[in-house]
Design an enzyme around this catalytic site. Structure first.
Site, PDB file in Angstrom:
ATOM      1  N   GLY A  17      -7.621   5.984  21.786  1.00 57.07           N
ATOM      2  CA  GLY A  17      -8.066   7.282  21.920  1.00 57.07           C
ATOM      3  C   GLY A  17      -9.385   7.576  22.755  1.00 57.07           C
ATOM      4  CB  THR A  43      -6.539  -1.230  16.045  1.00 57.97           C
ATOM      5  OG1 THR A  43      -7.934  -1.303  15.597  1.00 57.97           O
ATOM      6  CG2 THR A  43      -5.444  -1.799  15.298  1.00 57.97           C
ATOM      7  CB  CYS A  44      -2.898   0.028  19.964  1.00 55.94           C
ATOM      8  SG  CYS A  44      -1.496  -0.045  20.615  1.00 55.94           S
ATOM      9  CB  CYS A  49       1.067  -1.307  18.575  1.00 58.63           C
ATOM     10  SG  CYS A  49      -0.196   0.058  18.099  1.00 58.63           S
ATOM     11  CE  LYS A  52       4.374  -3.753  15.536  1.00 56.71           C
ATOM     12  NZ  LYS A  52       3.715  -2.624  14.926  1.00 56.71           N
ATOM     13  CB  ALA A 116     -22.536   3.104  18.643  1.00 60.63           C
ATOM     14  CE1 TYR A 178       3.989   4.179   8.221  1.00 62.57           C
ATOM     15  CE2 TYR A 178       5.028   3.338  10.336  1.00 62.57           C
ATOM     16  CZ  TYR A 178       4.500   4.440   9.618  1.00 62.57           C
ATOM     17  OH  TYR A 178       4.890   5.596   9.856  1.00 62.57           O
ATOM     18  CD  GLU A 182       5.442  -2.598  11.701  1.00 63.42           C
ATOM     19  OE1 GLU A 182       4.233  -2.911  12.226  1.00 63.42           O
ATOM     20  OE2 GLU A 182       5.949  -1.471  12.335  1.00 63.42           O
ATOM     21  N   GLY A 262      -3.217  -0.599   3.417  1.00 57.30           N
ATOM     22  CA  GLY A 262      -3.657   0.566   3.877  1.00 57.30           C
ATOM     23  C   GLY A 262      -4.971   0.307   4.969  1.00 57.30           C
ATOM     24  CB  ALA A 341       9.327   2.885  14.762  1.00 49.15           C
ATOM     25  CG  HIS A 436      33.174   3.995  22.752  1.00 50.95           C
ATOM     26  ND1 HIS A 436      33.024   3.798  21.588  1.00 50.95           N
ATOM     27  CD2 HIS A 436      34.189   3.160  23.378  1.00 50.95           C
ATOM     28  CE1 HIS A 436      33.855   3.010  21.257  1.00 50.95           C
ATOM     29  NE2 HIS A 436      34.679   2.540  22.238  1.00 50.95           N
ATOM     30  CD  GLU A 441      30.544   5.302  20.267  1.00 49.25           C
ATOM     31  OE1 GLU A 441      31.181   6.113  20.677  1.00 49.25           O
ATOM     32  OE2 GLU A 441      30.604   4.111  20.216  1.00 49.25           O
TER      33      GLU A 441
HETATM   34  P1  NDP Z   1       0.502   2.063   4.619  1.00 50.03           P
HETATM   35  O1  NDP Z   1      -0.163   3.513   4.404  1.00 50.03           O
HETATM   36  O2  NDP Z   1       1.718   2.075   5.449  1.00 50.03           O
HETATM   37  O3  NDP Z   1       0.783   1.115   3.492  1.00 50.03           O
HETATM   38  C1  NDP Z   1      -0.181   0.869   2.510  1.00 50.03           C
HETATM   39  C2  NDP Z   1       0.409  -0.055   1.343  1.00 50.03           C
HETATM   40  O4  NDP Z   1      -0.466  -0.734   0.428  1.00 50.03           O
HETATM   41  C3  NDP Z   1       1.341   0.926   0.346  1.00 50.03           C
HETATM   42  O5  NDP Z   1       2.505   0.173   0.129  1.00 50.03           O
HETATM   43  C4  NDP Z   1       0.204   1.233  -0.781  1.00 50.03           C
HETATM   44  O6  NDP Z   1       0.874   1.335  -2.074  1.00 50.03           O
HETATM   45  C5  NDP Z   1      -0.432  -0.009  -0.770  1.00 50.03           C
HETATM   46  N1  NDP Z   1      -1.893  -0.036  -1.308  1.00 50.03           N
HETATM   47  C6  NDP Z   1      -2.780   0.815  -0.951  1.00 50.03           C
HETATM   48  N2  NDP Z   1      -3.932   0.447  -1.451  1.00 50.03           N
HETATM   49  C7  NDP Z   1      -3.588  -0.501  -2.423  1.00 50.03           C
HETATM   50  C8  NDP Z   1      -4.392  -1.267  -3.296  1.00 50.03           C
HETATM   51  N3  NDP Z   1      -5.728  -0.843  -3.535  1.00 50.03           N
HETATM   52  N4  NDP Z   1      -3.869  -2.226  -3.988  1.00 50.03           N
HETATM   53  C9  NDP Z   1      -2.409  -2.397  -3.724  1.00 50.03           C
HETATM   54  N5  NDP Z   1      -1.698  -1.944  -2.847  1.00 50.03           N
HETATM   55  C10 NDP Z   1      -2.262  -0.893  -2.129  1.00 50.03           C
HETATM   56  O7  NDP Z   1      -0.729   0.963   5.198  1.00 50.03           O
HETATM   57  P2  NDP Z   1      -0.505  -0.227   6.116  1.00 50.03           P
HETATM   58  O8  NDP Z   1      -1.725  -1.111   5.955  1.00 50.03           O
HETATM   59  O9  NDP Z   1       0.511  -0.808   6.243  1.00 50.03           O
HETATM   60  O10 NDP Z   1      -0.546   0.575   7.613  1.00 50.03           O
HETATM   61  C11 NDP Z   1      -1.831   1.422   7.814  1.00 50.03           C
HETATM   62  C12 NDP Z   1      -1.284   2.380   8.977  1.00 50.03           C
HETATM   63  O11 NDP Z   1      -1.269   2.335   9.977  1.00 50.03           O
HETATM   64  C13 NDP Z   1       0.140   3.137   8.711  1.00 50.03           C
HETATM   65  O12 NDP Z   1      -0.040   4.154   7.636  1.00 50.03           O
HETATM   66  C14 NDP Z   1       0.318   3.681   9.798  1.00 50.03           C
HETATM   67  O13 NDP Z   1       0.156   4.825  10.058  1.00 50.03           O
HETATM   68  C15 NDP Z   1      -0.237   2.641  10.885  1.00 50.03           C
HETATM   69  N6  NDP Z   1       0.611   1.669  11.389  1.00 50.03           N
HETATM   70  C16 NDP Z   1       1.565   1.999  12.195  1.00 50.03           C
HETATM   71  C17 NDP Z   1       2.648   1.123  12.526  1.00 50.03           C
HETATM   72  C18 NDP Z   1       3.896   1.411  13.527  1.00 50.03           C
HETATM   73  O14 NDP Z   1       3.584   2.492  13.941  1.00 50.03           O
HETATM   74  N7  NDP Z   1       4.881   0.904  13.652  1.00 50.03           N
HETATM   75  C19 NDP Z   1       2.421  -0.418  12.430  1.00 50.03           C
HETATM   76  C20 NDP Z   1       1.280  -0.728  11.355  1.00 50.03           C
HETATM   77  C21 NDP Z   1       0.556   0.196  11.078  1.00 50.03           C
HETATM   78  P3  NDP Z   1       1.277   2.935  -2.501  1.00 50.03           P
HETATM   79  O15 NDP Z   1       2.680   3.159  -1.949  1.00 50.03           O
HETATM   80  O16 NDP Z   1       1.340   2.614  -4.120  1.00 50.03           O
HETATM   81  O17 NDP Z   1       0.258   3.905  -2.200  1.00 50.03           O
END
Ligand code: NDP
Length: 447
Positions: A17, A43-44, A49, A52, A116, A178, A182, A262, A341, A436, A441
């Site tokens: 960004g 990060t990306c 991304c 990965k 910063a 995610y 992955e 997260g 995705a 096809h 399809e």
């Molecule tokens: P996500 O938000 O996808 O998933 C977080 C997971 O961690 C959930 O299963 C959540 O459980 C669990 N969790 C959260 N807090 C805790 C805790 N304190 N203790 C135990 N488990 C916990 O986060 P990610 O870290 O995988 O990815 C972050 C973000 O990065 C994504 O939301 C996405 O936007 C982006 N990303 C996108 C990708 C792509 O486009 N392919 C690839 C990687 C990242 P619960 O469901 O119970 O809340």
């Protein structure tokens, strides 16, 4: 532009960004500097991304090489060498880092290395040097969230995973989103015994449940392990790795623990209070639809605002900010129908409403599914089925959601996203002649 300040624009953070905003603002004639404390690219490019996806490609060869024999290829002595893939991926990251730096240099954007911290609303200390700017854009991204549990430091995050010295024999991945899914797919294919450990009984909470069930079924069949409803009490370091202790008793050992629980906005240590910038939950910077904070010349884009944590969204926000503030061309990001995705194995792709969301928003919906075994899997003797799901608003016939799991689902989904965003009807999908033989399809053959 005014020269009351050192720069017209100071961008804090050289990620997707921030770099886009800097480049576009400079193109509009602004004098721009970017502060970065780690590496240009964010990060990306550096630890998200891009590396990965390269690991996902690398991992896929494991199954391709097995399937190849059914297609007549005889392959002897195949072996996987992690350091070769790791070093090639890191070299590619270095190359992209160089390209990003060149882009900034060619737009005459100054990169200032260092952390910063706001001194006041127009001045920022960057590694001991104070820089002033008429406008400031905060684009510092997010970092992995690590739960507050004793011994958490014995685990690694997605920041470190690309640099592993050797492949772990066993890995516990905490989280079910995610990143967890992955890396679970990737390391399983490399031969690591993977356990995905989640606090609830749901993985990929926001995703269409039918696809998530399919991923779970296929993952279990491949040999991935899952532990649901798990609460950790502490993590102990052992000679070979870690021992996880659970609240309800019991332990599990692994060579490696990966936190994928997260991501939190990077606002700590920015000195936002000195500038008067307001933050919300998790320290996210609060912005309006024009990416402006409560301080009118300070804006924020990308993960630091904790709206949609996706690179292409951050890029668009940065572009909209630069055009609006420096190009006299104001526009806003349209957050409807953002395709997404998960590069799990197999991958998922999704755009628009899930079936449950559509029932809430549209009332009456029609749901079409195609549950099929891709041709390549049939010959390979691989019993993995793809699942496509279209959600249609019954009153208008508009396709309001498309969800797919199967080979190349993200590649196919990007094209479908155009149709869903354009509000095409199911009749228009059906009116398109099938290409096809392809998997995609199925999208025009669902009756
Ligand atoms: P996500 O938000 O996808 O998933 C977080 C997971 O961690 C959930 O299963 C959540 O459980 C669990 N969790 C959260 N807090 C805790 C805790 N304190 N203790 C135990 N488990 C916990 O986060 P990610 O870290 O995988 O990815 C972050 C973000 O990065 C994504 O939301 C996405 O936007 C982006 N990303 C996108 C990708 C792509 O486009 N392919 C690839 C990687 C990242 P619960 O469901 O119970 O809340």
């Amino acid at each position: 532009m005014s020269r009351t300040y050192d720069y017209d624009l100071l961008v804090i953070g050289a990620g997707s960004g921030g770099v886009r905003a800097a480049r576009i603002a400079a193109g509009h004639g602004a004098k721009v500097a970017v502060a970065e404390e780690y590496r240009v690219g964010g990060t990306c490019v550096i630890r998200g991304c891009v590396p990965k996806k390269l690991l996902v490609y690398g991992a896929h060869f494991a199954e391709d090489l097995v399937d190849a024999e059914r297609f007549g290829w005889q392959l002897q002595g195949k072996a996987f060498d992690w350091p070769t893939l790791r070093d090639n991926v890191l070299a590619e990251v270095d190359r992209l880092n160089g390209l990003y730096k060149n882009t900034l240099a060619s737009h005459e954007v100054t990169v200032i290395e260092g952390h910063a911290r706001f001194v006041d609303a127009h001045r920022v200390d960057i590694g001991g040097k104070t820089v002033s700017a008429g406008h400031i854009l905060i684009a510092t991204g997010a970092r992995p969230a690590v739960p507050d549990v004793e011994g958490a430091e014995h685990g690694i995050t997605s920041n470190e995973i690309f640099h592993l010295d050797r492949l772990p024999k066993s890995m516990i991945i905490a989280g079910g989103g995610y990143i967890a899914n992955e890396f679970a797919g990737v390391f399983h294919e490399f031969g690591t015994s993977v356990t995905l450990l989640n606090r609830s009984d749901k993985i990929l909470r926001e995703w269409e449940p039918a696809l998530v069930d399919r991923l779970l079924t296929i993952s279990l069949a491949k040999g991935l392990n899952f532990r649901f409803n798990c609460r950790l009490s502490r993590i102990e370091k052992t000679e070979s790795g870690v021992r996880l202790h659970f609240v309800d008793g019991g332990t599990q050992d692994a060579d490696q623990l990966l936190w994928a629980t997260g991501r939190v906005p990077n606002t700590e240590g920015l000195g936002l209070e000195a500038a008067g910038v307001e933050t919300g939950a998790l320290g996210a910077i609060l912005v309006d639809e024009a990416n402006a904070t409560n301080i009118k010349h300070i804006h924020a884009v990308g993960d630091v605002t904790n709206r949609v944590q996706l690179t292409p969204v951050a890029i668009r926000e940065g572009h909209a900010f630069a055009d609006s503030v420096f190009g006299n061309k104001p526009w806003r990001v349209d957050y409807r129908c953002i395709p997404s995705a998960v590069f799990s194995n197999p991958p998922l792709g999704s755009v628009g409403l899930t079936e449950a969301q559509a029932r809430d928003e549209c009332g009456s919906v029609r749901v079409y599914t195609s549950d099929f075994r891709p041709m390549k899997n049939v010959l390979a003797g691989r019993n993995e089925r793809a699942l496509y799901k279209l959600i249609v608003d019954a009153s208008t016939d508009v396709v309001v959601g498309a969800h797919m799991i199967g080979p190349d689902a993200p590649e196919i989904l990007q094209a479908v996203a155009i149709a869903v965003k354009a509000k095409l009807t199911k009749a228009q999908f059906d009116d398109t002649i099938a290409l096809h033989p392809t998997m995609s399809e199925e999208l025009v053959l669902m009756r």
